[in-house]
Design a protein around this motif. Structure first.
Motif, PDB file in Angstrom:
ATOM      1  N   LYS A 313       6.296  31.978 -30.459  1.00 33.38           N
ATOM      2  CA  LYS A 313       7.501  32.223 -31.239  1.00 33.38           C
ATOM      3  C   LYS A 313       7.891  31.058 -32.145  1.00 33.38           C
ATOM      4  O   LYS A 313       8.851  31.177 -32.915  1.00 33.38           O
ATOM      5  N   THR A 314       7.178  29.962 -32.062  1.00 33.87           N
ATOM      6  CA  THR A 314       7.580  28.764 -32.787  1.00 33.87           C
ATOM      7  C   THR A 314       6.406  28.213 -33.592  1.00 33.87           C
ATOM      8  O   THR A 314       5.303  28.050 -33.057  1.00 33.87           O
ATOM      9  N   SER A 315       6.651  27.927 -34.858  1.00 30.83           N
ATOM     10  CA  SER A 315       5.620  27.331 -35.704  1.00 30.83           C
ATOM     11  C   SER A 315       6.225  26.177 -36.495  1.00 30.83           C
ATOM     12  O   SER A 315       7.419  26.164 -36.822  1.00 30.83           O
ATOM     13  N   LEU A 316       5.386  25.211 -36.796  1.00 28.96           N
ATOM     14  CA  LEU A 316       5.790  24.049 -37.583  1.00 28.96           C
ATOM     15  C   LEU A 316       4.816  23.896 -38.738  1.00 28.96           C
ATOM     16  O   LEU A 316       3.608  23.788 -38.535  1.00 28.96           O
ATOM     17  N   LEU A 367      10.344  24.200 -39.660  1.00 24.54           N
ATOM     18  CA  LEU A 367      10.228  24.677 -38.284  1.00 24.54           C
ATOM     19  C   LEU A 367      10.827  26.073 -38.202  1.00 24.54           C
ATOM     20  O   LEU A 367      11.980  26.290 -38.574  1.00 24.54           O
ATOM     21  N   THR A 368      10.037  27.031 -37.719  1.00 26.57           N
ATOM     22  CA  THR A 368      10.485  28.418 -37.619  1.00 26.57           C
ATOM     23  C   THR A 368      10.435  28.857 -36.167  1.00 26.57           C
ATOM     24  O   THR A 368       9.408  28.699 -35.493  1.00 26.57           O
ATOM     25  N   LYS A 378      15.366  28.986 -38.987  1.00 28.58           N
ATOM     26  CA  LYS A 378      14.403  28.186 -39.739  1.00 28.58           C
ATOM     27  C   LYS A 378      15.097  26.912 -40.206  1.00 28.58           C
ATOM     28  O   LYS A 378      16.192  26.933 -40.771  1.00 28.58           O
ATOM     29  N   GLY A 379      14.462  25.790 -39.944  1.00 32.17           N
ATOM     30  CA  GLY A 379      14.979  24.503 -40.386  1.00 32.17           C
ATOM     31  C   GLY A 379      13.994  23.806 -41.280  1.00 32.17           C
ATOM     32  O   GLY A 379      12.780  23.946 -41.143  1.00 32.17           O
ATOM     33  N   LEU A 380      14.511  23.075 -42.246  1.00 31.54           N
ATOM     34  CA  LEU A 380      13.654  22.380 -43.214  1.00 31.54           C
ATOM     35  C   LEU A 380      14.190  20.981 -43.458  1.00 31.54           C
ATOM     36  O   LEU A 380      15.408  20.790 -43.631  1.00 31.54           O
ATOM     37  N   VAL A 423      19.338  24.432 -42.543  1.00 34.39           N
ATOM     38  CA  VAL A 423      19.099  25.328 -41.418  1.00 34.39           C
ATOM     39  C   VAL A 423      19.589  26.716 -41.810  1.00 34.39           C
ATOM     40  O   VAL A 423      20.693  26.865 -42.348  1.00 34.39           O
ATOM     41  N   ASP A 424      18.760  27.732 -41.557  1.00 36.85           N
ATOM     42  CA  ASP A 424      19.127  29.116 -41.842  1.00 36.85           C
ATOM     43  C   ASP A 424      18.906  29.970 -40.597  1.00 36.85           C
ATOM     44  O   ASP A 424      17.861  29.876 -39.946  1.00 36.85           O
TER      45      ASP A 424
END
Length: 811
Positions: A313-316, A367-368, A378-380, A423-424
């Motif tokens: 569930k998590t990707s970078l 980071l999703t 989602k953070g950037l 962050v969204d």
């Protein structure tokens, strides 16, 4: 307020990485394979689906596909292509292992190409990532355009302006100095605030490299709710190529007119056998001359990226970007009394040692995290450093009627650091029968810009005369007589006059909801709060041994957005929308004071339609944009003398832009693909300030009419020209105005009428060799001449007819 901003900044950065605490190593399997026709040729755009978990992908141009992060178990794999019988295979996936498959359709390549409709997406089926939340194009009350990889490759796009020929209503408004492409849309410039790369602001002071670009997204109209301080015409987002888990890549070499040489490498693949990490590396080197005498350029670009599947569930995604560009500073052929000089297109008026050198570095981490069903956070975080130095002849603004020009010098140096965090949270849910597509987010960014100004009157050709030595004089030439060029070739050493350091902080929070009231009615509503703090700027006068400052100031505003969509059918959508935004005006007025922000109101009305069973898409958009007080470079200083400092600006009064845009596109049909567009724009001062800008005057640099059309054809396998394809395009830019607006304050100023022009381009490709392909391109077939002009000085001719060829090897 500063302490609050710092706390908010720390919170956003912490929130970006907090989801990594949930990451854990999880073993999943991977399915990879290839799809061929019965005659062993690759089958592209085939849909590959796993029936049990509804996971899908498309085969690439070489027939390959990959499905990753598949939980261990037995699955039914379905390979389908519109118009053909599906192929079904049973597959067992083991944790931590790679399962390979070979799928063959019973049709041969010729039969496959005879299928009327390809699986490719139409114009109204492509979502846009710059919107931050996935909204179907038919549901979005806004106009946008996506220029994808297929168009970029077959048109051999070398510069961003090449891609603009596919975008209705977005155009090139200037090429100042030959090192920057100034882009605009709907009457308003796309500055660095409106230019993004992978969702992060990108300094467009130098031309971006296109070899590593996957697609370009143009989100037209008002976008303040998503990005804060952006201009009214729209934003563009450059999306770079992403890592892949299948091994592959491409090596290419491009050559062309005026000694163009450009080798490029693009490689990608999995880092580990479990397909947890993947990489991609794009790099290129370019060296070229120019149709302009003594003008050349050189650049190197490196774009590494890495994708980590931290768990299911998590990707970078980590992306780097480095560009080094150095080219001759070229401010064109000049004007005499607001008339473009009659010199050859190739005539270079600058000094041969003059240059503009730019270095750009960026690092972005995204980071999703998939939450419960249909929810995602989602953070950037992005960092960018930009450094540029310009040194050469001053802009040719004072050429005498006989052609004599006393050349001065100009030198500047700029460094900029930019940090962004955002962050969204997005999700889909229902309240009763009403559906919601929800977005809430926050962003904060910080700029720090340092600008060096230099003394340009300390070293001139008449230094022994005390009065003359105080003037900015390098030498004197006659633009009509090349024998007067080059009598002086030394490179003076100029001392720093002053250093100005400008820190800026911005913060915004926003919320938006697409409410599905019924199958036919949808409402998009949202609001953003933006805060910008221009901190105290320091001015160190090195020459005078003193220092000063420019007072700090802040701006904040609420930016609402509301849009309504009516869909009488799935293939027809009517929309209307309203947005309000504000633009923070940088620089200072002629009295040294900060400029207040400009408030912008925008209304958009349009229709999107898919006709003939989705083969043909036709969209029409009407808009009106009202800027209550547009800021422009001041024409004169407080004492009435001409202004040569771009940071000294004035409020020109109300400006209104209104127009219409038409977009037409087809899906591939019997090998043909067609695109066309037309735009009309009328941008005028509707409330001029009465001094330098008059009500009713047309805004400079903006064409009233633009149009584009392109057709691409892939020859069928049964024909004598199998494996060949060809494309033809036409691009029209209407008449524009440059020069300076005459007014009661400056009655001697004049406008320069720039002629319209049409560019015709032709491309041919061949892919009959195994892994190899070759493409040829001719641009500006009729050798049309026109100009891009800034004020009355940077008069840059457009490029003449040119040839290019690219050889590629894909593996």
């Amino acid at each position: 307020m500063n302490n609050s901003l710092n706390r908010i900044w720390k919170f956003i950065v912490s929130a970006l990485f907090c989801t990594t605490a949930f990451t854990a190593y999880a073993q999943h399997g991977t399915i990879t394979g290839a799809v061929n026709t019965i005659d062993s040729l690759p089958a592209a755009m085939v849909s590959i689906q796993l029936k049990e978990i509804k996971k899908a992908t498309l085969s690439s141009n070489d027939g390959r596909f990959i499905l990753k992060d598949i939980p261990q178990g037995h699955y039914t794999l379905i390979a389908s292509y519109v118009g053909l019988q599906s192929q079904v295979k049973s597959v067992w996936v083991k944790a931590g292992e790679l399962t390979g498959l070979q799928i063959s359709f019973p049709e041969n390549n010729a039969q496959l190409q005879e299928v009327v409709v390809s699986y490719g997406k139409g114009m109204n089926e492509k979502t846009i990532g710059a919107g931050k939340v996935a909204i179907k194009p038919m549901d979005l009350p806004q106009s946008f355009t996506v220029v994808g990889k297929d168009i970029l490759e077959r048109q051999q796009v070398l510069q961003l302006s090449d891609a603009l020929q596919n975008v209705t209503g977005v155009y090139l408004m200037g090429t100042t100095g030959g090192y920057q492409e100034e882009i605009a849309g709907r009457g308003y410039a796309f500055g660095s605030n409106n230019t993004f790369k992978n969702g992060s602001r990108y300094n467009n002071g130098t031309m971006p490299e296109m070899s590593g670009v996957e697609k370009i997204e143009f989100l037209k109209g008002g976008n303040a709710i998503l990005f804060g301080n952006v201009a009214a015409g729209g934003i563009l987002n450059i999306v770079t190529k992403k890592p892949k888990f299948e091994q592959g890549g491409e090596i290419s070499f491009r050559t062309g007119s005026y000694d163009l040489y450009k080798p490029s490498i693009d490689i990608y693949g999995a880092i580990d056998k479990q397909h947890i990490a993947a990489y991609r590396l794009n790099t290129t080197y370019q060296k070229s001359g120019s149709f302009r005498d003594d003008v050349n350029s050189e650049r190197i670009y490196v774009n590494p990226s890495f994708l980590f599947n931290l768990n299911e569930k998590t990707s970078l995604l980590v992306e780097g970007d480095y560009l080094k560009d150095k080219r001759t500073a070229d401010f064109g052929i000049g004007a005499i009394d607001y008339t473009i000089t009659d010199v050859p297109r190739s005539r270079f008026l600058g000094v041969p040692w003059g240059f503009n050198s730019a270095e750009q570095k960026s690092l972005t981490a995204t980071l999703t995290r998939e939450l419960k069903k249909n929810w995602q956070v989602k953070g950037l975080v992005s960092y960018q450093a930009y450094n540029a130095e310009l040194f050469g002849a001053a802009r040719p603004t004072t050429i005498k009627p006989g052609g004599n020009w006393i050349r001065g010098l100009q030198k500047s140096k700029t460094s900029e650091e930019y940090l962004l965090a955002q962050v969204d949270l997005t999700g889909k849910f229902k309240t009763g029968k009403i559906g919601h597509t929800f977005l809430v987010g926050a962003d904060a960014d910080r700029y720090k810009t340092k600008a060096n100004a230099y003394i340009t009157n300390q070293y001139n050709a008449n230094g022994r005369d005390e009065a003359i030595s105080k003037l900015n004089i390098y030498d004197t030439i006659n633009i009509y007589d090349k024998s007067t060029f080059g009598k002086r070739t030394d490179i003076p050493v100029l001392d720093i006059d002053r250093i100005t350091t400008s820190p800026i902080q911005r913060f915004g929070v926003y919320i938006q909801d697409l409410v599905c009231l019924s199958d036919k009615f949808k409402l998009l509503a949202g609001i953003r709060y933006s805060y910008q703090s221009n901190r105290t700027a320091t001015v160190d006068s090195i020459a005078k041994g003193s220092s000063g400052s420019i007072a700090a100031y802040t701006n904040d505003a609420f930016s609402p957005r509301v849009g309504l969509v009516y869909q009488p059918s799935k293939k027809l959508s009517f929309f209307t929308s309203y947005t309000n935004s504000f633009t923070v005006n940088t620089g200072r007025d002629i009295g040294g004071a900060a400029l207040p922000p400009s408030i912008v109101d925008q209304v958009e009305l349009g229709v999107k339609s898919d006709l003939i069973n989705g083969l043909l898409s036709v969209n029409v958009t009407l808009y009106q944009i009202v800027n209550d007080n547009l800021a422009q470079t001041a024409l004169t200083l407080a004492d009435g003398s001409p202004n040569t400092d771009n940071t000294i600006r004035e409020l020109a009064g109300e400006v209104t832009s209104k127009g219409v845009e038409l977009d037409i596109a087809t899906k591939p049909l019997y090998g043909f693909t067609f695109m066309a567009g037309y735009s009309f724009n009328d941008t005028k001062y509707t409330g001029g300030n009465g001094k330098n800008f008059t009500t009713g005057d047309r805004l400079r640099y903006n064409p009233a009419h633009t149009a584009n059309a392109s057709v691409f054809y892939a020859f069928p396998a049964k024909s004598a020209l199998k494996n060949f394809d060809a494309g033809f395009s036409a691009y029209y830019v209407g008449d524009r105005l440059a020069g300076r607006n005459p007014s009661t304050t400056n009655p001697t100023y004049k406008l320069i009428a720039l002629p319209d022009y049409t560019l015709y381009d032709l491309s041919v490709g061949y892919a009959g060799f195994q892994h190899f392909s070759v493409r040829f391109k001719l641009t500006n077939l009729l050798n049309k001449l026109s100009y891009n002009v800034h004020d009355d000085n940077s008069v840059n001719p457009i490029a003449p007819r040119q040839f290019a060829a690219t050889v590629s090897y894909k593996f």
